[in-house]
Each structure stands twice: as C-alpha cells, then as structure tokens.
Design an enzyme around this catalytic site. Structure first.
Site, short mmCIF file in Angstrom:
data_model
loop_
_atom_site.label_atom_id
_atom_site.label_comp_id
_atom_site.label_asym_id
_atom_site.label_seq_id
_atom_site.Cartn_x
_atom_site.Cartn_y
_atom_site.Cartn_z
N ILE A 91 -1.21 -5.93 10.42
CA ILE A 91 -0.81 -7.15 9.90
C ILE A 91 -1.71 -8.41 10.06
O ILE A 91 -1.79 -9.29 9.21
CB ILE A 91 0.66 -7.64 10.25
N HIS A 150 -0.87 2.41 16.10
CA HIS A 150 0.32 2.49 15.40
C HIS A 150 1.50 2.25 16.03
O HIS A 150 2.53 2.97 15.71
CB HIS A 150 0.21 3.92 14.75
N LEU A 183 -5.74 -2.17 -0.45
CA LEU A 183 -5.84 -2.10 0.93
C LEU A 183 -6.25 -3.52 1.42
O LEU A 183 -7.39 -3.49 1.86
CB LEU A 183 -6.27 -0.75 1.74
N ALA A 184 -5.46 -4.47 1.48
CA ALA A 184 -5.81 -5.90 1.74
C ALA A 184 -4.73 -6.68 2.09
O ALA A 184 -3.87 -7.17 1.27
CB ALA A 184 -6.73 -6.30 0.41
N GLU A 185 -4.33 -6.74 3.28
CA GLU A 185 -3.11 -7.57 3.85
C GLU A 185 -2.95 -8.77 3.56
O GLU A 185 -2.05 -9.28 3.13
CB GLU A 185 -2.98 -7.02 5.17
N ASP A 190 0.83 -2.91 13.12
CA ASP A 190 -0.43 -2.99 13.84
C ASP A 190 -1.60 -3.69 12.82
O ASP A 190 -2.84 -4.16 13.37
CB ASP A 190 -0.98 -1.73 14.22
N GLU A 219 0.78 -1.25 -0.12
CA GLU A 219 -0.18 0.07 0.18
C GLU A 219 0.81 1.13 -0.14
O GLU A 219 1.78 1.31 0.79
CB GLU A 219 -0.86 0.03 1.19
N PHE A 250 1.72 -0.85 8.64
CA PHE A 250 1.96 -0.80 9.90
C PHE A 250 1.87 -2.31 10.40
O PHE A 250 0.83 -2.84 10.04
CB PHE A 250 1.20 0.26 10.54
N PRO A 257 -4.97 -9.10 9.45
CA PRO A 257 -5.53 -9.86 8.30
C PRO A 257 -4.92 -10.85 7.54
O PRO A 257 -5.42 -11.83 7.02
CB PRO A 257 -6.16 -8.65 7.49
#
Length: 703
Positions: free
Chosen positions: A461, A504, A432-434, A459, A391, A457, A463
């Site tokens: 991770i 964050h 935006l799709a981890e 934070d 991203e 980030f 997904p």
C-alpha cells in the site's frame, strides 16, 4: 516528437478578446506584486506566484468552460483561475487566511486554488499528486458515457467535457505523472495536460530534472497522446496550441499534453532567493521574455490598443487591486472553534443510528470472502455509481475471452463474478500502480462515483501513502467542505497464514488510524465484514477497509447472508464474551485467539471479557470504558508490532481517564518489533499466540 505550433499571429482574434487577455495577465501580475508587499509587511504569511506563466494560463483558460470542464491546477495558475472567474478579492482573502477565503477558509496557503461552482478542485502542496485526480475525473467522464444510469445521478456530466491539469517541469519527474500518462493514453481519457516549464524546480534546472532537458521529447511513443510544444510566454502561440489540444480532447481522440516554455523571473516563493543559484545572465534573459511586456508591445504594434489606453487599463486594475486588498485586510480571521469542522461529512455520520440496520438472515453460513462479495454485489446492484477496480480484480481483462475462462476475480477471489454480472465498465483491472489506484479513485469520487478499489496486499500500500496522507484524508477539511471523496480502499492484511513472510503478512493499521479524515475498519467475522463494508460504501468519507486474510475462509466466523441492507455503525465495538476478572480489547485475527485463551483461562476460574473493536478509527470508547470499570484490569491485544502500535493509544487513554478504576497497570500484548518471517516456526514466535494471551492474563489477575 512534440509538435511545435507554427506561427499563426496573422490569425484574426477580436480586439476585445486580446485586450481582455492582457488585462487578466496584468491583473495576475499585480496581485502577485501586492501579495509580496503584504508578506513583507507581515500582513500575509506566505507568497508563491505565477509570474511569467500568465500568457499560457490565460490562453488555456479561454478554450475551457468554467463549471462545465474540470480543473486541477497548480500553484502557478493564478492567471488561469482569474480567467475562469475567480476574483482578486477571492485571492487576497486567501493571502490573509480570512474566514471567507473561498478556497479553504484560512486552512491552506495562498495559491492553493479551489472553487466548487467553477469546478476548480481543491489543490494541495505536494507536486504532481493532482495529476492522478484529473485522470480519475476524466475516467469518470468515460464511465458516465458507458453507464447511463450513473450519468443520470452525476452532479455534472457533459459528453465533451475536459479534465485540465497543470504542473511544473519539476513535477514531471514524479512517478505519478508517468502512471497517469500510462492509463490516460491507454484508455484515451479526456485529459488536457499543461506542463508549464519555467526551467527550474526551485533551484534544480530542467536539464538536471529531465533526461535531455525536455519532457515532451520523452513522450512521443505514448499511444493516443497528442504532444504539443510552444513558447508559453507568447500569448498567440499559446492560444493556438491550446486550441488544438482542447479540440483533440473534446473530440475524444485521447489525452493531449501541451509543453509550454515559460519563465520564472521572481524567486520560487518568498522563502527562496533565486540569486543564490541563477546568474545575472540567466535572469536578464528571462526578463527579455516577460509575457506581459511582450503582450503590451504586440497590442501597441498591431494598433489594438494605444499606450495611453494600456495605462488607463492598468490604472483601473491597480485601483481594483488596492480596493480588493483593503477589503481582504479588513475581513474576519477564521474562528478557532471551527478548526475541527469538516474532517468528516457533516451530514452522513456512519457512527449514527442511520447506519444501524439489523440483519435478516437466510441461507447457509458463508465465509468472509462470500460475505464481502455479497455486499459488493448488493451495492453494485443498488447504486450504478459503485465501481470496482484494482489489480487482478476482474475475471478476465479481455472481455471477448471471458466466456472461455473460469475467471480470476482477485488473488483471493473476493471479486470473482462481478465483471461477468455487471460488465467490464464496472469491474476492471488496472496497471500495477498503487498510487494510481488510490489517486484516480479520488478524482472519480469527486465527480460523484463511489469507487471501491483494492490494494492487493496491505504490504504494497505504501506507494499510495502520499495520496492517503496528503489528499484523500485531507480533501474535505482543506476545502472547507466544498469537496469530498467518498471511496473505499480494500486491503487484505496480516499474518497467521504461514509462508507469507516479510511482504505478505505485515500489519500497520496504526499508521492510517493516525490520519484525521480517514475511517479505518477491520472486521473479524464474515457477518461484520458484510455489515461494515456496506456502511463504508454508503458513508460519505474515505474508508480504509482492512480484511484479515487469515480469516477469509475460516469456518468459525461464518454467517448466513444478512440481507442487502444490513449495516453496522462505525465506532461500535462488539462484546464478544462477558467476563469479570479482566477486559481484553482486540480486533482482527486476534479475536478468535483471545476466545481460545479465554476458554483456557476459564479452567482456572478466570473470566475474561473480550471486546472486538471492529472499527479502529473511530473506536468505541464508551464500551471500553464500561468494561474496564467493570473488570478493573485490561489487556490490549493487537497483531501489529508492540512499539508505537495501535494499542498504545488505547492503553494511554485508559491510564489517563480510567486510572481510579484500575487494579493493575494497563498491559499490552502484540507482535514482536520485527517483521513477520517466512518459516511457520518463526512466524509463530513473532505473532501473539493463545498461550501468550493466557500468560499475560494470569499476570494481570495476579497483580
């Protein structure tokens, strides 16, 4: 709206093709039946079958090329894999978990297909995770077509290759299915989806799983996606539909999805009893649509085979199955002493001297951000298979506007300039799709690429956790070294920034260090970041590369550029400061805080030895052991929460193996068991500070 393929039964298919298709379908059914028998005799340990899916399986496989296309099937695809070239013996070896089981060497359940020669990529149990891998494999096709230098290094690439992926109707409810469709459609990737809809996800019917009860009706607005629907129990209808879908994908018109309505006349598995939730009427209706019976009737009606010929064919198959099952039952079980094999690459060991290259410094001191960028640029120059995405990592998603803007290059600007230098095929933004980022990277790595992806980030991770735990950390081991996914996941981590707050500033590295098969590193200096990242990219295992964002632009940890070949072996800690009274074992942002504390302790004649682990999995036990034996006191220090944190393992091992050298109990100091808050005063109260380290050290020395 899905297109229903018209009835083309008059289409002339050769007798040999149709009879051979029936043979594979019957073979698949009888293997299922034999496995059920073996399970009931306690000679196999699990059974899940593809009964009712045989027609669509064989029809699809007939349009695809084993060892040419790439396959990500699911556990109902027995007939599909047989048609590609797997044998009954292959499958029975999996049933009994034999050492020679070609899918996993007895490490996975049966029906978890894998074959390197056929390009069947090792499958896992979680539903739907393989879909992103298929999209990643297709993305590799797209990449090889764009970057000729990488294509020349690919183990296998063909301009019209297809990535096949299958799933059940239940898996279409997974978010990763929708993430995959978004990217595949947007990039027109060559993915052939097959949804084998048997109307039940174990006991949950499709009208409960899917809005409107029909997945293909929900997909009509995806651009570039061809959506087809067919009766998957009718071989001819399935054959025609698969032909159209594969042609569409091979011509690079975009992905295609074939929604095949099939049946599941047996229970989900032998751990399930469908009579508990399926009425007799439903089960009888399914029996009328049995693809095997339908195919047999068709062959006789069209005079493609007589009933006698079919019985002879079936008798020959039954004999083949008995012989294969008997051979598998006599096969050697896996050897217990090999259970630890292939967690990591057996040929590229990043802890070895092969990855120990000294620096050749030149230039002015540069920050951690600069040194990470320098490493990425070096490695992308050296190896055209290195690709960077995530991203916001690109400078500008619209390449035609790149010359008009300064460029983003990540929220911390770590990747700024890579797109401009290497082009948009090698550094690009993604949705935006981890889970999609990590899962697709795995599929690309399987194809021979070296993805370096960014999770914006740490934070966020979570997904992707399924992909970490059940896929990339496990792939090599579960496939018995047939497949690997060398890739790097970069993630800014930690606090001490002030204002980062709950989402964050968190840590959590211990959760990932707990996963066998995954390497985890966290540098504390610009120089270490450069050397460790280069090792991560050049190693042959998945690496989680954690970057303490508080340290990105600090002046105290800067370094001149060490050259394009500088590497630090994993599992090799750094002796930051020598001392005699106690050892401080730490890493990340706490290294500099430990140094500040050591200077204060020195005023009290307390000399603290400081070790920066740098590599968390593996870690340098030899240096820890030597230091503890020297000082006899140890403080384990980390930024994550104290309870169940990374330091607990180090402390426990010291107490277990070094007890006789200790003059005081092992002490841990870490963040409080709470989340990092927003206000700087609260953050300071939660995270360890130099004064806390000084206090703990005093208490240890005074014990």
């Amino acid at each position: 709206m899905a297109t229903t393929i018209p009835d083309l039964k008059a289409q002339k298919l050769s007798r040999d093709l149709v009879v051979s298709a029936y043979r594979t379908m019957y073979l698949s059914r009888r293997i299922d039946d034999k496995e059920i028998q073996l399970k009931r005799q306690n000679r196999a340990f699990f059974q899940i079958g593809g009964v009712g899916h045989e027609a669509i399986n064989v029809a699809c496989a007939l349009h695809l090329k084993p060892g040419y296309d790439w396959f990500f099937p699911y556990y109902r695809d027995r007939a599909f894999c047989l048609q590609l070239g797997m044998t009954p013996l292959d499958m029975f070896l999996g049933s009994v978990g034999a050492e020679d089981d070609p899918c996993s060497g007895g490490r996975q359940m049966p029906s978890h297909w894998s074959s390197k020669p056929l390009h069947i990529v090792s499958q896992s149990s979680p539903t739907g995770t393989q879909i992103l891998h298929a999209v990643g494999a297709a993305e590799a096709s797209w990449y090889f077509a764009q970057v000729q230098e990488a294509a020349e290094l690919a183990p296998s690439f063909h301009a019209d290759e297809v990535a096949y992926v299958s799933l059940g109707d239940g898996a279409s409810s997974e978010g990763e299915f929708w993430e995959s469709l978004n990217w595949a459609s947007n990039r027109k990737l060559p993915v052939f989806y097959v949804v084998e809809d048997n109307a039940y996800a174990i006991s949950v019917p499709v009208d409960v799983q899917t809005a409107g009860g029909n997945i293909s009706r929900l997909l009509g607005n995806f651009p570039n996606l061809l959506v087809l629907e067919c009766d998957g129990t009718d071989f001819l209808a399935s054959y025609d539909a698969a032909a159209r879908a594969v042609e569409y994908v091979r011509k690079r018109q975009g992905p295609a999805l074939l929604h095949a309505h099939v049946i599941r006349p047996y229970s989900h598995s032998l751990s399930d009893d469908e009579r508990l939730y399926k009425s007799d009427e439903v089960r009888q209706a399914e029996a009328k649509r049995d693809p095997l019976a339908r195919m047999a009737r068709y062959l006789v009606a069209e005079r493609l085979a007589t009933e006698k010929e079919l019985k002879e064919l079936e008798a020959a198959v039954d004999l083949e199955i008995r012989e294969a099952a008997d051979k598998a039952l006599g096969a050697q079980p896996p050897k217990p002493e090999k259970v630890m094999f292939y967690l990591y690459s057996p040929t590229a060991d990043p802890t070895s001297d092969q990855f120990d290259h000294p620096p050749k410094f030149h230039g002015e001191p540069r920050t951690m951000v600069d040194q990470i960028y320098a490493c990425l640029r070096d490695e992308m120059t050296r190896d055209p298979r290195v690709v960077v995405f995530g991203e916001d990592v690109a400078d500008c998603s619209h390449e035609d506007e790149l010359h008009k803007v300064k460029g983003k290059g990540g929220v911390f600007k770590v990747t700024h300039g890579l797109q401009g230098h290497f082009g948009s095929a090698r550094c690009y933004n993604v949705p935006l799709a981890e889970a999609s980022i990590v899962g697709r990277a795995l599929g690309m790595a399987v194809r021979g690429l070296r993805p370096v992806v960014e999770i914006q980030f740490f934070d966020y991770i979570w997904p992707a956790m399924m992909q970490f735990r059940d896929e990339l950390a496990v792939l090599r081991w579960r496939s018995n070294n047939a497949f690997a996914c060398p890739m790097v996941i970069r993630a800014p981590i930690g606090g001490y920034l002030a204002g980062g707050a709950i989402y964050h500033s968190q840590s959590g590295e211990c959760i990932f260090a707990h996963l066998p098969g995954l390497r985890v590193v966290m540098p504390a200096t610009a120089l270490d970041a450069n050397g460790l990242l280069r090792t991560a990219i050049r190693s042959d295992d998945p690496v989680l590369f954690l970057e303490p964002k508080h340290l990105y632009r600090q002046t105290h940890n800067r370094s001149p550029y060490p050259g394009p070949d500088y590497m630090i072996p994993f599992g090799k800690a750094k002796l930051v400061r020598e001392g005699a009274e106690l050892t401080i074992v730490t890493y990340g942002s706490l290294v500099v805080r430990a140094l500040k504390a050591a200077k204060l302790l020195e005023q009290e004649s307390i000399q603290a030895e400081i070790l920066d682990l740098r590599s968390l999995a593996p870690y340098d036990w030899e240096l820890i052991s030597a230091s503890v034996k020297k000082t006899s006191r140890v403080l384990v220090l980390h930024e994550d929460c104290l309870s169940w944190g990374y330091g607990a393992e180090i402390a426990a091992r010291i107490a277990d193996e070094l007890f006789e050298w200790l003059d005081a109990p092992v002490r841990r100091l870490a963040a409080k068991d709470v989340y990092v808050p927003y206000h700087p005063i609260l953050e300071e109260a939660v995270l360890p500070q130099p004064a806390d380290i000084v206090r703990a050290a005093r208490e240890l020395v005074a014990y």
